[in-house]
Design an enzyme around this catalytic site. Structure first.
Site, PDB file in Angstrom:
ATOM      1  N   ASP A 132      10.201 -31.142  24.588  1.00 33.85           N
ATOM      2  CA  ASP A 132       9.633 -32.180  25.444  1.00 33.85           C
ATOM      3  C   ASP A 132       8.307 -32.620  24.834  1.00 33.85           C
ATOM      4  O   ASP A 132       7.506 -31.784  24.414  1.00 33.85           O
ATOM      5  CB  ASP A 132       9.403 -31.661  26.864  1.00 33.85           C
ATOM      6  N   THR A 133       8.101 -33.928  24.760  1.00 38.83           N
ATOM      7  CA  THR A 133       6.917 -34.486  24.104  1.00 38.83           C
ATOM      8  C   THR A 133       6.161 -35.399  25.059  1.00 38.83           C
ATOM      9  O   THR A 133       6.765 -36.207  25.770  1.00 38.83           O
ATOM     10  CB  THR A 133       7.324 -35.284  22.846  1.00 38.83           C
TER      11      THR A 133
END
Length: 202
Positions: free
Chosen positions: A78-79
């Site tokens: 997840d960014t």
């Protein structure tokens, strides 16, 4: 491309539908199984960006592993883009994208990715942060970039892998992290659960 399969070693599963993450793994000659997960990405009250990406990466990897069979290494990621402690998500419309680009103009922000892998009962996790500095942008440049269509589906309203690279003056850290998956750190993390992405090929 070589798919890591049960015939030689564990199968690599990417718990994501992100074409950018799959494309980054393809740079290594990998063709992972894509297994998008349905994880609620809503931040919790008072949750920091670091805690958010770590929690969501682990949740995605765990959910991806629950849908699998056999010997698999499931990778979740997840960014987020962070400016002044605030997470910038995907713009809701062109006006929102323009506001993000103007806020980033001439300033340094952070791109942080949480990574998690699950292989049966074994798991590992890490987090990677890259500092990105935009050069000052004119209104005409903002308008030009909006016209490329790139900001529409990208956190922070830009993509380093495309025309958005022209907006960046300096980058401190992993460039592939900014695109969506820090490759060097991913290789190291997956090795912790017994899969060498560069050597274990079918």
């Amino acid at each position: 491309m070589a798919e890591v399969t049960d015939g030689v070693g564990p199968r690599l599963v990417l718990a994501s539908g992100s074409p950018r993450r799959a494309q980054l793994l393809a740079r290594l000659g990998l063709d992972p199984v894509l297994r998008p997960t349905d994880v609620d990405e809503t931040p919790r009250a008072g949750e920091t960006a670091d805690d958010l990406v770590s929690r969501l990466a682990a949740a995605k990897a765990t959910a991806g592993a629950a849908g699998g069979t056999g010997d698999e290494v499931v990778l979740g990621a997840d960014t987020v883009v962070v400016l002044d402690g605030r997470c910038l998500g995907k713009p809701v419309d062109r006006a929102d994208a323009a506001a993000m680009l103007r806020a980033l103009s001439g300033r340094t922000h952070e791109v942080t990715t949480g990574l998690a892998v699950v292989r049966g009962p074994v798991s590992a996790a890490t987090r990677v942060t890259t500092e990105v500095t935009f050069r000052p942008l004119t209104d005409a440049e903002v308008t030009w970039y909006l016209g490329t269509g790139e900001p529409d589906d990208k956190a922070g309203g830009y993509g380093l892998q495309g025309a958005g690279a022209a907006l960046v003056e300096r980058l401190d850290g992993s460039d592939t992290n900014v695109i969506g998956l820090p490759l060097a750190e991913t290789i190291a993390l997956v090795r912790e659960v017994g899969l060498d992405l560069l050597c274990d090929r079918s």
